[in-house]
Design an enzyme around this catalytic site. Sequence first.
Site, PDB file in Angstrom:
ATOM      1  N   SER A 116      -0.929  -1.653  -9.461  1.00 47.83           N
ATOM      2  CA  SER A 116      -1.718  -1.116  -8.346  1.00 47.83           C
ATOM      3  C   SER A 116      -2.531   0.091  -8.779  1.00 47.83           C
ATOM      4  O   SER A 116      -2.111   0.856  -9.672  1.00 47.83           O
ATOM      5  CB  SER A 116      -0.751  -0.712  -7.234  1.00 47.83           C
ATOM      6  N   TYR A 140       6.016   4.112  -4.523  1.00 49.53           N
ATOM      7  CA  TYR A 140       5.383   2.814  -4.791  1.00 49.53           C
ATOM      8  C   TYR A 140       4.567   2.852  -6.084  1.00 49.53           C
ATOM      9  O   TYR A 140       4.703   1.999  -6.966  1.00 49.53           O
ATOM     10  CB  TYR A 140       4.498   2.429  -3.592  1.00 49.53           C
ATOM     11  N   ASN A 169      -8.220  -2.096  -3.395  1.00 49.65           N
ATOM     12  CA  ASN A 169      -7.917  -2.439  -1.991  1.00 49.65           C
ATOM     13  C   ASN A 169      -8.252  -3.906  -1.705  1.00 49.65           C
ATOM     14  O   ASN A 169      -9.414  -4.254  -1.541  1.00 49.65           O
ATOM     15  CB  ASN A 169      -8.707  -1.522  -1.053  1.00 49.65           C
ATOM     16  N   VAL A 184      -6.815  -1.659   5.990  1.00 47.90           N
ATOM     17  CA  VAL A 184      -7.688  -1.233   7.091  1.00 47.90           C
ATOM     18  C   VAL A 184      -8.590  -2.367   7.592  1.00 47.90           C
ATOM     19  O   VAL A 184      -8.841  -2.475   8.799  1.00 47.90           O
ATOM     20  CB  VAL A 184      -8.501   0.025   6.671  1.00 47.90           C
ATOM     21  N   ILE A 185      -9.058  -3.229   6.699  1.00 51.41           N
ATOM     22  CA  ILE A 185      -9.979  -4.289   7.153  1.00 51.41           C
ATOM     23  C   ILE A 185      -9.237  -5.288   8.050  1.00 51.41           C
ATOM     24  O   ILE A 185      -9.773  -5.742   9.063  1.00 51.41           O
ATOM     25  CB  ILE A 185     -10.659  -4.975   5.947  1.00 51.41           C
TER      26      ILE A 185
HETATM   27  C1  UD2 Z   1      -4.290   1.412  -0.788  1.00 50.92           C
HETATM   28  C2  UD2 Z   1      -3.223   0.342  -0.831  1.00 50.92           C
HETATM   29  C3  UD2 Z   1      -1.895   0.926  -1.203  1.00 50.92           C
HETATM   30  C4  UD2 Z   1      -1.995   1.725  -2.504  1.00 50.92           C
HETATM   31  C5  UD2 Z   1      -3.093   2.774  -2.347  1.00 50.92           C
HETATM   32  C6  UD2 Z   1      -3.318   3.497  -3.692  1.00 50.92           C
HETATM   33  C7  UD2 Z   1      -3.841  -1.365   0.778  1.00 50.92           C
HETATM   34  C8  UD2 Z   1      -3.563  -1.973   2.119  1.00 50.92           C
HETATM   35  N1  UD2 Z   1      -3.116  -0.287   0.481  1.00 50.92           N
HETATM   36  O1  UD2 Z   1      -4.025   2.292   0.263  1.00 50.92           O
HETATM   37  O2  UD2 Z   1      -0.941  -0.118  -1.374  1.00 50.92           O
HETATM   38  O3  UD2 Z   1      -2.253   0.842  -3.581  1.00 50.92           O
HETATM   39  O4  UD2 Z   1      -4.339   2.155  -2.001  1.00 50.92           O
HETATM   40  O5  UD2 Z   1      -4.298   4.452  -3.568  1.00 50.92           O
HETATM   41  O6  UD2 Z   1      -4.662  -1.847   0.005  1.00 50.92           O
HETATM   42  N2  UD2 Z   1      -7.633   3.824   7.781  1.00 50.92           N
HETATM   43  C9  UD2 Z   1      -8.243   4.103   8.997  1.00 50.92           C
HETATM   44  N3  UD2 Z   1      -7.817   3.446  10.109  1.00 50.92           N
HETATM   45  C10 UD2 Z   1      -6.807   2.514  10.074  1.00 50.92           C
HETATM   46  C11 UD2 Z   1      -6.187   2.249   8.833  1.00 50.92           C
HETATM   47  C12 UD2 Z   1      -6.630   2.915   7.696  1.00 50.92           C
HETATM   48  O7  UD2 Z   1      -9.135   4.956   9.072  1.00 50.92           O
HETATM   49  O8  UD2 Z   1      -6.479   1.950  11.143  1.00 50.92           O
HETATM   50  C13 UD2 Z   1      -8.132   4.515   6.581  1.00 50.92           C
HETATM   51  C14 UD2 Z   1      -7.057   5.158   5.728  1.00 50.92           C
HETATM   52  O9  UD2 Z   1      -6.729   6.438   6.205  1.00 50.92           O
HETATM   53  C15 UD2 Z   1      -7.740   5.177   4.361  1.00 50.92           C
HETATM   54  C16 UD2 Z   1      -8.598   3.900   4.362  1.00 50.92           C
HETATM   55  O10 UD2 Z   1      -8.726   3.531   5.738  1.00 50.92           O
HETATM   56  O11 UD2 Z   1      -8.579   6.289   4.243  1.00 50.92           O
HETATM   57  C17 UD2 Z   1      -7.964   2.738   3.607  1.00 50.92           C
HETATM   58  O12 UD2 Z   1      -6.625   2.583   4.094  1.00 50.92           O
HETATM   59  P1  UD2 Z   1      -5.669   1.370   3.623  1.00 50.92           P
HETATM   60  O13 UD2 Z   1      -4.342   1.618   4.300  1.00 50.92           O
HETATM   61  O14 UD2 Z   1      -6.336   0.066   3.856  1.00 50.92           O
HETATM   62  O15 UD2 Z   1      -5.544   1.536   2.056  1.00 50.92           O
HETATM   63  P2  UD2 Z   1      -5.220   2.839   1.140  1.00 50.92           P
HETATM   64  O16 UD2 Z   1      -6.450   3.077   0.324  1.00 50.92           O
HETATM   65  O17 UD2 Z   1      -4.668   3.949   1.940  1.00 50.92           O
END
Ligand code: UD2
Length: 306
Positions: A116, A140, A169, A184-185
């Site tokens: 990851s 993780y 992601n 998030v998507i």
């Molecule tokens: C990703 C990976 C995680 C880890 C991490 C390492 C996914 C799902 N998660 O986390 O496993 O590898 O990267 O850096 O791929 N957000 C919103 N609204 C929502 C949900 C999320 O604004 O309802 C924002 C969240 O705060 C972040 C962005 O969207 O800034 C992406 O969030 P995510 O949970 O899809 O993935 P990430 O990058 O936190």
Amino acid sequence: MHILVTGGAGFIGSHLTEQLLDTGNRVTVVDNLSSGKLSNLPEHSNLKFIQKDILACKAEDFTEKIDAIAHLAAIASVNFSWVQPLEAHHNNLSATLAVIQLCEALNISRLVFTSSAAVYGNPSQLPISEEHPTAPISPYGLQKLVSEQYASLFSQKLGLSSVGLRLFNVFGPRQAPDSEYSGVISIFSNAMKQGKPITIYGDGKQTRDFIYVKDVAIAFTKALLAPLEAGSCLICNIGTGKRISLLEIVDIMKASFPQWNAPINFAPPRLADIRHSQADILKASSVLDFMPDGVMNPEIVQILAG
Ligand code: UD2
């Protein structure tokens, strides 16, 4: 080839299983169905399904010759790894070691496993190449990093060739949208389908490298087949090499859900949220001949819209 796919009923594993079957391979899926679903798998004469935890698997469970293992079984959640670190450790790290032992017991020469972007922690420069220092900021990320180190150590000992794919992601069909920590998507497309509001944590200007799940499955297939030296462990980023902000994502998605007119709420940023993320994919393109097609675009959102 006959390939064992651990976590093959899950989000990414099921797309890989489908691609492997479509290209004429035989697949045995091992999945404990903790998050995977049988309905993610096609009916196919070349597919065998074993419902079992990979940690409980023994060489005797596999009676037919297996050529390679694609290891995707994991609890892929940063938050879960904080709340239940020991359980996460078993599923993300001990499970990798169990799979390496299976490689030895079954005399398998190729292992491809999921790592990851979480191994990098907060990047100090973009795009992030594999040479960027690793400094995980979650259990993780640490479990994935040590998985790589185990793979490297045992590859040398066993003459195995292994590939760890550092996924950025990942998004696409079958990603479960039902937890606060889902991708998030998937959360946004689910909300838009139901006409519900969405919440952006922070100002929405944070960027991510979103890679389509079918491209990730292609990366696995290429890594299963690449000519690699015995005893080596190759580590590759898998992303698109591009980054996009959440505000841009919402704009693209709005075009595919024209009926959606619920509010966009803004909330404080999540704890330890990374500001920007973008993969350098030079290594994957040169060594694995990997080039993603599906950058986040309206056609893909249309698929998500169902
Ligand atoms: C990703 C990976 C995680 C880890 C991490 C390492 C996914 C799902 N998660 O986390 O496993 O590898 O990267 O850096 O791929 N957000 C919103 N609204 C929502 C949900 C999320 O604004 O309802 C924002 C969240 O705060 C972040 C962005 O969207 O800034 C992406 O969030 P995510 O949970 O899809 O993935 P990430 O990058 O936190």
